[in-house]
Design a protein around this motif. Structure first.
Motif, short mmCIF file in Angstrom:
data_model
loop_
_atom_site.label_atom_id
_atom_site.label_comp_id
_atom_site.label_asym_id
_atom_site.label_seq_id
_atom_site.Cartn_x
_atom_site.Cartn_y
_atom_site.Cartn_z
N THR A 33 -3.96 -8.35 7.24
CA THR A 33 -2.55 -8.69 7.24
C THR A 33 -1.86 -7.75 6.24
O THR A 33 -2.39 -7.51 5.15
N ILE A 34 -0.72 -7.24 6.62
CA ILE A 34 0.03 -6.34 5.75
C ILE A 34 1.35 -7.00 5.37
O ILE A 34 2.05 -7.55 6.22
N SER A 50 5.73 -9.93 6.52
CA SER A 50 4.31 -9.68 6.72
C SER A 50 4.01 -9.63 8.21
O SER A 50 4.80 -10.15 9.03
N ILE A 51 2.88 -9.01 8.55
CA ILE A 51 2.47 -8.89 9.94
C ILE A 51 0.96 -9.10 10.01
O ILE A 51 0.21 -8.54 9.22
N VAL A 52 0.55 -9.91 10.96
CA VAL A 52 -0.85 -10.21 11.12
C VAL A 52 -1.59 -8.99 11.66
O VAL A 52 -0.96 -8.05 12.18
N ARG A 72 3.46 -2.31 13.28
CA ARG A 72 2.26 -1.58 12.87
C ARG A 72 1.70 -0.81 14.04
O ARG A 72 1.86 -1.19 15.20
N ASP A 73 1.03 0.29 13.70
CA ASP A 73 0.30 1.10 14.67
C ASP A 73 -1.10 1.28 14.10
O ASP A 73 -1.33 2.16 13.26
N VAL A 79 1.72 1.00 8.85
CA VAL A 79 2.65 -0.11 9.03
C VAL A 79 4.04 0.39 8.65
O VAL A 79 4.19 1.16 7.69
N TYR A 80 5.04 -0.08 9.38
CA TYR A 80 6.42 0.37 9.18
C TYR A 80 7.31 -0.80 8.77
O TYR A 80 7.06 -1.95 9.15
#
Length: 125
Positions: A33-34, A50-52, A72-73, A79-80
């Protein structure tokens, strides 16, 4: 050891946009997670979004909902954070961080294990 490097910060006028990037090295972001955090002078570090790991779920602080978008890529280990309609109160050092938990709430610093060095975002009025 996972290392994170942020870029894309700068000076922008009120209402402008910036896109921050967080690039990982020394490991893959696939399982993390970011979170993006920010810290203004004299203030505590604040969880922004945040993004899983799969990218299928995101969370946002109320202060940025509708203006900021995290993506995210994983192929690029990146992550953007797209920031639109910027306000002077968004001025801060922005940090990305990697952790192993996703709560569905805006991120909390203690939940994250790896941190970047930060990038300055300044929004002028």
């Amino acid at each position: 050891q996972l290392q994170l490097v942020e870029s894309g910060g700068g000076l922008v006028q009120r209402g402008g946009s910036l896109r921050l990037s967080c690039v990982a090295s020394g490991g893959t972001l696939d399982y993390y997670t970011i979170g993006w955090f920010r810290q203004a002078p004299g203030r505590a570090r604040e969880g922004v979004t945040s993004i899983v790991s799969s990218g299928t779920s995101t969370s946002y602080a109320d202060s940025v909902k509708g203006r900021f978008t995290i993506s995210r890529d994983n192929r690029k280990n990146t992550v953007y954070l797209q920031m639109n309609s910027l306000r002077p109160e968004d001025t801060a050092v922005y940090y990305c961080a990697a952790g192993t938990f996703y709560t569905g709430s805006p991120p909390y610093p203690d939940e994250y294990d790896y941190w970047g060095q930060g990038t300055q975002v300044t929004v002028s009025s």
